[in-house]
Design an enzyme around this catalytic site. Sequence first.
Site, PDB file in Angstrom:
ATOM      1  N   GLY A 142      12.030   7.021  32.880  1.00  0.00           N
ATOM      2  CA  GLY A 142      10.749   6.705  33.067  1.00  0.00           C
ATOM      3  C   GLY A 142       9.341   7.021  34.480  1.00  0.00           C
TER       4      GLY A 142
ATOM      5  N   CYS B 200       6.266   0.687   0.012  1.00  0.00           N
ATOM      6  CA  CYS B 200       5.845   2.161  -0.280  1.00  0.00           C
ATOM      7  C   CYS B 200       5.190   2.435  -2.181  1.00  0.00           C
ATOM      8  CB  CYS B 200       6.536   3.485   0.554  1.00  0.00           C
ATOM      9  SG  CYS B 200       5.924   4.710   0.338  1.00  0.00           S
TER      10      CYS B 200
ATOM     11  N   CYS C 217       7.697   5.617  -2.888  1.00  0.00           N
ATOM     12  CA  CYS C 217       9.387   5.440  -2.669  1.00  0.00           C
ATOM     13  C   CYS C 217       9.538   3.992  -2.717  1.00  0.00           C
ATOM     14  CB  CYS C 217       9.637   6.401  -1.386  1.00  0.00           C
ATOM     15  SG  CYS C 217      10.094   4.994  -0.165  1.00  0.00           S
TER      16      CYS C 217
ATOM     17  N   CYS D 298       4.976   5.100   3.505  1.00  0.00           N
ATOM     18  CA  CYS D 298       4.945   5.794   4.277  1.00  0.00           C
ATOM     19  C   CYS D 298       4.584   6.133   5.016  1.00  0.00           C
ATOM     20  CB  CYS D 298       6.878   5.873   4.101  1.00  0.00           C
ATOM     21  SG  CYS D 298       7.762   5.355   3.055  1.00  0.00           S
TER      22      CYS D 298
ATOM     23  N   CYS E 133      10.085   9.993   2.962  1.00  0.00           N
ATOM     24  CA  CYS E 133       9.791   9.035   1.607  1.00  0.00           C
ATOM     25  C   CYS E 133      10.321  10.009   0.751  1.00  0.00           C
ATOM     26  CB  CYS E 133       8.004   8.910   1.974  1.00  0.00           C
ATOM     27  SG  CYS E 133       7.612   8.034   0.499  1.00  0.00           S
TER      28      CYS E 133
END
Lengths: 283, 297
Positions: free
Chosen positions: A39, A249, A252, A271, A277
């Site tokens: 980080g 979606c 899909c 998606c 997808c």
Amino acid sequence: MTSIAELTGPPQATPFALLDEESKREIRRALLQAVATPGYQVPFGSREMPVARGWGSGGLQISLAIVGRHDVVKVIDQGDDEGVNAVNLRRLISSSTNTEETTEVNEATIVQSRHRIPEDAMEEDHILVLQVPVPEPLRGVERDMKELARMHAEADYSKMWVSLYEDKVRNGVITQTTGYPCLVAGRYVTATTPIPRWDIPRLHQSEFLTLFGAGREKRVYAIPPHTDVEPLTFDDVPFEVESADGASCRLCGSNESFLVESPGDTPTWACSDTAFCRRRRTK
Amino acid sequence: MSTAEMSMADMTSLAAIRVAEPVVRVRNLGKVYGPFDEGSLARTGPGVGTARDSRTGSIVAAWNVNFDVAAGEALGIVGESGSGKSTVLRCIAGDQAATTGDVRFQCHDDGASNILDLDPATRRRLRVDKVSVVYQDAAEGLALGVTAGGNIADPLTAAGWRNFGRIRERAAELLARTEVPLDRMDDIVRNFSGGMRQRVQIARALANNPPILLLDEPTTGLDASVAAGVLDLIRRLLEELDLAVVVVSHDFAVIEMLTQRCIVMQHGRVVEDALTDQLLEDPQHPYSQKLVAAARA
């Protein structure tokens, strides 16, 4: 000294992965420090790249510094393998290294991405490289670089908390969407920019290594595997990921992936991860 | 030590400024801007009539300042502009680095260590819940672009508060206590009047119940009626809370209303210390006499 003939003549052979060995070593040293201090933003000597700063030059430098002859590279832009920038970066990496390209996560060893973590599970043999526009999570609350360094050094993040408080007071919710600030390994507040909230839980205790590169800001940082990543939020204000009620979606039919809205008279959803997808549709 | 220094030490006899169980204990506090040597002290001070060393150009802003403050009492530091009173306060608060001295807080390490020796990070942490400061200029103590509630949330989150509802409750409670209308809790402080800003500053200062409160000209610059209201509020809070308070002011009305004991500073030195009533009735040092006379006029 370089002669004019040399400069104007045919280009000399480009080194493996475009960057000279010293540059790659310098970037890898910065990455090692980044992994050792999860980080923490490590400064590095960001190079001129054949892409403009702000177009993924930080992520590209990381990918070029770590790629080896046997790696397989996938590049996505907003989850899309076919975005112009994704295609260009992928071609640049593969053509300068003779490595394989792919759009499938399970075939890839390095996934460079802007704005998304692929929907498909990534494992310990994957490295995720994220392109970062603004690596400093406290930029919005403090502009003085010296003061920012002090705040990180002393883990003095009360200004960040005040900004979350103010956001909640003004808007009723914490509105920050992408780049949500997270506490990494219990120590540094880190910008998860530019991924959406949806992807943040997947950074927590992940199997894979995530490397962040900000070319313009000349910083790299890392979230190693099995590291705690806690989104900053109040105890009584649960962290929530994006959701589109009842949407799925249009291609899909998925309602378990991160969906993006296509504007229109009747908005539709699809998606964001195109490879995910496409595979669902061909199954 | 020079003769000037000797007489100075005699003058601050500590008779009126020592207490049995001090929460704040200040000894030989000194702050010099610029290089200085032993001669600097003889070339500055009330006897010479300046805080500026004529040879080096250094400013001896404060030297040989001693006092104690117990819980539940307020000590005043009074003097004209440039006398060094705010410098003393800022050295205790940690806003400025003292040149020399020994300052102990009962609430830190049981008074076993000199807080002037602490590293900056540790000193800053004392500001979270051990010692708070209310400044003359609200812009110094508050983030003007943040709401009143957010300004109070700052010390609370620094102290580890992570519950939004409880932060709101605490902020509302403090604002009620400092008489800020609750419907202004979510307004940014920049839109507040001067008096209201001071009230928010006080609310923020009290957020984590610090045992020590430092007030630097808390009502200066406010118009008379507003200042009276804020002063009244501070006095009531001091009566209710068991705080050790240091009040810096050039205004004897403030010192008289808030403090039991005080020290008078001139040109960076303490010229008199006394019970406040005593000082106002019967000032000893010529400078104190001048100040009191001016205030009474």
